[in-house]
Structures are given as structure tokens and as C-alpha cells.
Design a protein around this motif. Structure first.
Motif: not given
Length: 321
Positions: A26-51
Motif C-alpha cells: 500500500l502506498k499513501p496517495l500523498d506520498g507521505m509515509l509516517p515513520p514506523f519501526d518493527s512491531g508496528s501495525h496499521i488498522v485497515v478500514q474495509l467497506g463491507l456492504a453489510e457493516r
């Protein structure tokens, strides 16, 4: 409540790692990647129709690459997030993600970092191993998987096995890590990390408490799903700002009770105690913290609570809602 600025990303690559695990870049559209180190995670929003649905995924790469990389196992028993990523997301898709957070950092130690992973729980250790190899620090990996369909990163891990850095266990053949022996072999300055199925995490925790008597600060656990609700007493929650008092039954979360009994809207992306968006000020009472977001100091202070998964030790809680 904690409001997070979301990052719009574009899926620029999808790689099949095994029959049921895919890697998404995944590449940020604005090109600005926040710094992170090993062990990090992101929360991905998923547009499911049901909820709405949001899942947390470990970052398996280094921030210097300028992208986020996650590995996702297709889980038929999931709430739908992994299925959506595997079946509906393609190159060019756009996904909203949280800024990186790190709940699973490498400890500051002169000893070894001993990793125990099961299945897709290998993902945070991919970044950890690479970080330790760059720094020259010592580690050992014990990785259990069931058959080739769940053994992601096999080439990388086989190379570490040949170098004596990793032991691999295919449970389909009856091989399993002996967690008692692993824990008993730790030196006083070694740190132990575990990520994987609840049964593996529980076995390591039991061994650390009994066999090795490992101090709590030397045991590091990563879960990306809430622990199952245990039998417990119902309790009440007083909402200070609205003046409402709600009853929370033994088998529901505070958030679910609020949604059931009031029209108060509480933002919560993950509903698994990972993202931090439902963080609420705790004004009175003692919380039973079950989240994976607050650190030990926050938990001990009893000033905040993640209402999507945490409950009450006391008979009642008062929240700033």
C-alpha cells in the motif's frame, strides 16, 4: 475518545505467498509515509456492504521502502475482512488506513530476542528479524505452521533455519515447539515474544509463569483479536455527561450495551481493542482491561478504557460520555 487522522493508500502490488496468504503493498496517495519501526501495525478500514469493519495487520517491511506491506490470511471464520481483501481488493484499489502504531516493540536488552510464532502470527517477526539483523543483535525464532498453505515467507525462513537462527515446526507432521524447554532455556537478560493462536499464546504464558518464572516485563504478547468473553458478573455503567445509567450483561461489551440502550454514537473502527478510537476517560471504578492498545502504565492508572472489549472489575464504572 481518540480521533485518528486516516491515510488514503493505493494498492500497488498483490503477491500470493501461499494458497491462502496474500501480501498487499500500500502506498499513501500523498506520498507521505509516517515513520514506523518493527512491531508496528496499521488498522485497515474495509467497506463491507453489510457493516463497517476494520482489521489490524502487522507491517512486515521497513519504513525506508516508502510503502506499507501487510500479509493477510484468508480466514473463512473471520468477520469478513480477510475475505474482502482476498476477493474484492485489486491493484489500484484504495484503502483507508490508520497511522502506524506499535504495541509490540523490541525490548532494550543485551540478551537474545526469542520469538515464538504460530501461523499468520509470523508477520510481526518478519520485520523484527530484519531490524535485528541490521543492528547486529541476537535472536532465535520458533515458528509453528500447519502445512505448506500456512507457511508464508518460506524461503526467508528456510535461510534462517540453515543459519541456525530459526526452528520450523510443521504441525501437520506432528512437529510442535516445546514451549517449556524454550522458556527454561532463556538467559536472565533474554526477552520472549509470542504471536499466534490463543492456544499457543496461553501455553507460552503458562510456561513463562511456572517453568521459567519469567518476569512480566520480559514476556511480550501480540493479539489482533479480543480474548473471548469469560463468564463474569453483569455490572452497571454511569455515563457522566448524558446522565444515563446502563446495564452491561455478562456476555456483552460496554460499547454494545451503550449502542443497545442509548442513542449515543461512539466511534470504534476495529471493535477488537486494537485501534484506540473508542478510548474513553474512566472517571470512577476499576476496569478489567482486555485491549491491545493501552500500555501497562495506562492500565495501572485506571484513567482510560477501551469500551469495545474491556469490562469492569468493580460493580460499576463511570465514564466521560
Amino acid at each position: 475518545m481518540r480521533m485518528q487522522q486516516q491515510i488514503t493508500t493505493e494498492v500497488i502490488a498483490i503477491d500470493t505467498l501461499t494458497a491462502d496468504i496474500k501480501q498487499f503493498t500500500l502506498k499513501p496517495l500523498d506520498g507521505m509515509l509516517p515513520p514506523f519501526d518493527s512491531g508496528s501495525h496499521i488498522v485497515v478500514q474495509l467497506g463491507l456492504a453489510e457493516r463497517p469493519c476494520a482489521n489490524a495487520y502487522s507491517l512486515i517491511n521497513d519504513a525506508a521502502e516508502g510503502v506499507f506491506k501487510i500479509a493477510v490470511k484468508h480466514d473463512a471464520a473471520s468477520r469478513g475482512g480477510s475475505r474482502h481483501l482476498h476477493e474484492a481488493v485489486s491493484i489500484g484499489s484504495r484503502l483507508m488506513v490508520s497511522p502506524p502504531a506499535n504495541l509490540f516493540r523490541l525490548a532494550d536488552t543485551t540478551g537474545r530476542h526469542v520469538f515464538v510464532a504460530g501461523g499468520i502470527g509470523i508477520t510481526p517477526f518478519i520485520a523484527h528479524m530484519q531490524a535485528l539483523e541490521r543492528s547486529g543483535d541476537r535472536y532465535a525464532l520458533h515458528y509453528a505452521f500447519r502445512g505448506a498453505s500456512s507457511a508464508a515467507f518460506s524461503a526467508m525462513l528456510e535461510a534462517r533455519r540453515r543459519d541456525g537462527l530459526a526452528l520450523l515446526y510443521d504441525t501437520a507432521t506432528g512437529a510442535r515447539p516445546d514451549v517449556d524447554t524454550i522458556v527454561a532455556g532463556l538467559a536472565p537478560d533474554d526477552h520472549l515474544y509470542v504471536c499466534g493462536p490463543a492456544s499457543l499464546i496461553d501455553a507460552v504464558a503458562v510456561a513463562a509463569a511456572s517453568v521459567g518464572r519469567i518476569e512480566p516485563e520480559r514476556l511480550h504478547v501480540e493479539r489482533f483479536s479480543a480474548q473471548p468473553l469469560e463468564d463474569g458478573a453483569a455490572f452497571t455503567v454511569h455515563l457522566a455527561r448524558s446522565g444515563a445509567t446502563i446495564a452491561v450483561s455478562a456476555d456483552e461489551s460496554i460499547l454494545a450495551a451503550i449502542e443497545r440502550q442509548t442513542d449515543i454514537a461512539v466511534e470504534c473502527l476495529c471493535r477488537e481493542g486494537c485501534c484506540g478510537t473508542c478510548e474513553t476517560a474512566l472517571l470512577d471504578g476499576e476496569a478489567l482491561h482486555r485491549d491491545q492498545y493501552l500500555d501497562e502504565a495506562d492500565r495501572a492508572a485506571q484513567k482510560k478504557i477501551m469500551i469495545c472489549v474491556s469490562r469492569a472489575k468493580s460493580r460499576s464504572l463511570t465514564l466521560d460520555l
